[in-house]
Design an enzyme around this catalytic site. Structure first.
Site, mmCIF file in Angstrom:
data_model
loop_
_atom_site.group_PDB
_atom_site.id
_atom_site.type_symbol
_atom_site.label_atom_id
_atom_site.label_comp_id
_atom_site.label_asym_id
_atom_site.label_seq_id
_atom_site.Cartn_x
_atom_site.Cartn_y
_atom_site.Cartn_z
ATOM 1 N N LEU A 1 0.995 4.009 2.071
ATOM 2 C CA LEU A 1 1.673 4.438 3.297
ATOM 3 C C LEU A 1 2.790 3.464 3.659
ATOM 4 O O LEU A 1 3.887 3.868 4.062
ATOM 5 C CB LEU A 1 0.655 4.554 4.442
ATOM 6 C CG LEU A 1 1.221 4.964 5.797
ATOM 7 C CD1 LEU A 1 1.974 6.295 5.718
ATOM 8 C CD2 LEU A 1 0.108 5.070 6.840
ATOM 9 N N TYR B 1 -16.782 3.035 6.143
ATOM 10 C CA TYR B 1 -15.316 3.020 6.316
ATOM 11 C C TYR B 1 -14.942 3.580 7.697
ATOM 12 O O TYR B 1 -14.188 2.947 8.449
ATOM 13 C CB TYR B 1 -14.679 3.849 5.196
ATOM 14 C CG TYR B 1 -13.198 4.119 5.374
ATOM 15 C CD1 TYR B 1 -12.261 3.115 5.195
ATOM 16 C CD2 TYR B 1 -12.740 5.395 5.713
ATOM 17 C CE1 TYR B 1 -10.896 3.367 5.358
ATOM 18 C CE2 TYR B 1 -11.396 5.659 5.870
ATOM 19 C CZ TYR B 1 -10.470 4.646 5.690
ATOM 20 O OH TYR B 1 -9.133 4.903 5.854
ATOM 21 N N TRP C 1 -6.284 12.504 4.278
ATOM 22 C CA TRP C 1 -5.965 13.065 2.969
ATOM 23 C C TRP C 1 -4.531 12.718 2.534
ATOM 24 O O TRP C 1 -3.740 13.596 2.175
ATOM 25 C CB TRP C 1 -6.171 14.583 2.995
ATOM 26 C CG TRP C 1 -7.588 15.040 3.143
ATOM 27 C CD1 TRP C 1 -8.619 14.372 3.742
ATOM 28 C CD2 TRP C 1 -8.142 16.302 2.702
ATOM 29 N NE1 TRP C 1 -9.769 15.132 3.692
ATOM 30 C CE2 TRP C 1 -9.509 16.316 3.065
ATOM 31 C CE3 TRP C 1 -7.611 17.409 2.048
ATOM 32 C CZ2 TRP C 1 -10.340 17.403 2.780
ATOM 33 C CZ3 TRP C 1 -8.447 18.485 1.779
ATOM 34 C CH2 TRP C 1 -9.797 18.480 2.134
ATOM 35 N N ASP D 1 -3.025 -12.494 5.032
ATOM 36 C CA ASP D 1 -4.338 -11.843 5.082
ATOM 37 C C ASP D 1 -4.631 -11.558 6.561
ATOM 38 O O ASP D 1 -4.758 -12.492 7.365
ATOM 39 C CB ASP D 1 -5.376 -12.804 4.478
ATOM 40 C CG ASP D 1 -6.780 -12.219 4.483
ATOM 41 O OD1 ASP D 1 -7.023 -11.234 5.207
ATOM 42 O OD2 ASP D 1 -7.634 -12.764 3.760
ATOM 43 N N ALA E 1 -5.469 -2.311 5.029
ATOM 44 C CA ALA E 1 -6.796 -1.712 5.195
ATOM 45 C C ALA E 1 -7.612 -1.908 3.925
ATOM 46 O O ALA E 1 -7.061 -2.108 2.844
ATOM 47 C CB ALA E 1 -6.669 -0.214 5.479
ATOM 48 N N THR F 1 -8.289 7.098 11.017
ATOM 49 C CA THR F 1 -8.706 8.140 10.085
ATOM 50 C C THR F 1 -9.527 9.253 10.739
ATOM 51 O O THR F 1 -10.188 9.018 11.759
ATOM 52 C CB THR F 1 -9.550 7.473 8.965
ATOM 53 O OG1 THR F 1 -10.182 8.473 8.181
ATOM 54 C CG2 THR F 1 -10.649 6.584 9.533
ATOM 55 N N ASP F 2 -9.522 10.410 10.094
ATOM 56 C CA ASP F 2 -10.408 11.525 10.477
ATOM 57 C C ASP F 2 -11.882 11.146 10.283
ATOM 58 O O ASP F 2 -12.758 11.787 10.859
ATOM 59 C CB ASP F 2 -10.083 12.756 9.627
ATOM 60 C CG ASP F 2 -10.152 12.473 8.130
ATOM 61 O OD1 ASP F 2 -9.744 11.384 7.708
ATOM 62 O OD2 ASP F 2 -10.626 13.345 7.376
ATOM 63 N N GLY G 1 0.815 -1.216 0.000
ATOM 64 C CA GLY G 1 0.000 0.000 0.000
ATOM 65 C C GLY G 1 0.848 1.266 0.000
ATOM 66 O O GLY G 1 2.063 1.231 0.179
#
Ligand code: NAP
Length: 281
Positions: free
Chosen positions: A12, A124, A149, A35, A59, A100-101, A10
């Site tokens: 990040l 999500y 973001w 997994d 994620a 996350t926000d 991914g």
């Protein structure tokens, strides 16, 4: 020292792998090898490698698709982190996890603090909150970073989308009533590594400094890339998506700033550096 990185292909995770000190032995694994929803496989992998640190970047992060695939969202973003937390506890490893926000509803008009009321308005966000809860109840030695973001090399993100659209359109409409902090994965990884170095535990918000709307973000992207395209602001209502988004979800980074003794660079500076570093979609 050994670190296992899940969801390693991914966006990040790739920045994280690049930023890691060279004396760490890394085991990057993605879903083809591990997994995170497979409890036994997670336990086996962790028992075998015996990392001191696990960084969970796995994620199901396609926000709109999560609305249709709720069960998968809760498995990957909720149960998965719980499996990793259990396996980490069994061998005394430290777990770093990203949230996350979107756990907030966006009704605030000042940056959200870590202990502000949680109220996700999409699947999500709800599944990511479940992941946070799973970790907190199972493992003391954890660091949960809420961010937002994101953009960076090797991922699908807004910066590349705008650059691509700007090459083939003369006019683009961008949402002006959603506000957040664009965050470069490279800055986020370095700051997270500093928190890890200091053995910080608990929940922290971490983003580049400053905030803007998607429209303002797009204007800066186009300007930095030297592209000629007319950008027009539009409302979220004009651009309906499967998942609702919080209107204001900037995160207060004061708590992290106290630990790392500085803020992450302003989002405009980070964007300039990212584009100069050769982001070619
Ligand atoms: N991107 C953002 O703007 C943003 C904002 C706030 C927080 N975050 C959080 O930051 C973290 C990293 O996000 P990202 O943008 O780097 O996401 P990403 O690029 O989608 O990376 C996630 C990786 O996890 C893999 N994965 C999916 N299901 C898995 C499973 N069951 N087991 C193991 N790996 C699995 C994905 O593989 P496939 O691609 O094959 O599915 C992908 O390689 C996530 O926790 C995300 O929720 C991201």
């Amino acid at each position: 020292m050994k670190a296992m990185i899940t969801g390693a292909n991914g966006m990040l995770a790739q920045a994280f792998i690049k930023s890691f000190p060279k004396d760490w032995e890394l085991l990057p694994v993605d879903i083809d090898v591990l997994d995170v929803t497979d409890e036994l496989a997670v336990q086996d992998a962790v028992q075998l490698f015996k990392p001191e640190l696990i960084v969970n970047c796995a994620a199901f992060a396609q926000v709109d698709l999560c609305e249709q695939e709720k069960e998968r969202a809760f498995l990957v973003n909720g149960a998965g982190p719980g499996n990793i937390a259990d396996a980490a506890r069994q061998i005394g490893a430290f777990l770093v996890h990203f949230s996350t926000d979107y756990v907030f509803d966006g009704s605030s008009n000042t940056p959200y603090q870590e202990e502000d009321p949680i109220h996700p308005i999409n699947v999500y966000g709800a599944s990511k909150w479940e992941g946070e809860c799973q970790i907190r109840t199972r493992l003391q030695d954890h660091l949960i970073i809420r961010t937002q973001w994101l953009y960076g090399s090797g991922g699908n993100h807004f910066v590349d989308t705008v650059l691509n659209l700007a090459k083939t359109n003369r006019v683009l409409k961008m949402v002006h009533d959603q506000v957040g902090s664009p965050t470069w994965t490279e800055d986020l990884s370095k700051a997270t590594l500093e928190l890890i170095k200091q053995k910080v535990t608990g929940t922290y918000h971490l983003t580049n400094s400053g905030c803007c709307s998607w429209y303002e973000f797009a204007c800066k992207i186009v300007e930095e890339a030297g592209l000629r395209v007319e950008l027009l602001p539009c409302s979220s209502a004009e651009f309906p998506r499967a998942a609702s988004r919080p209107l204001y979800s900037a995160l207060s980074v004061e708590k992290a700033k106290e630990k790392i003794k500085s803020s992450l660079p302003h989002w405009e500076i980070a964007l300039k550096q990212f584009i100069c570093s050769g982001s070619e979609p």
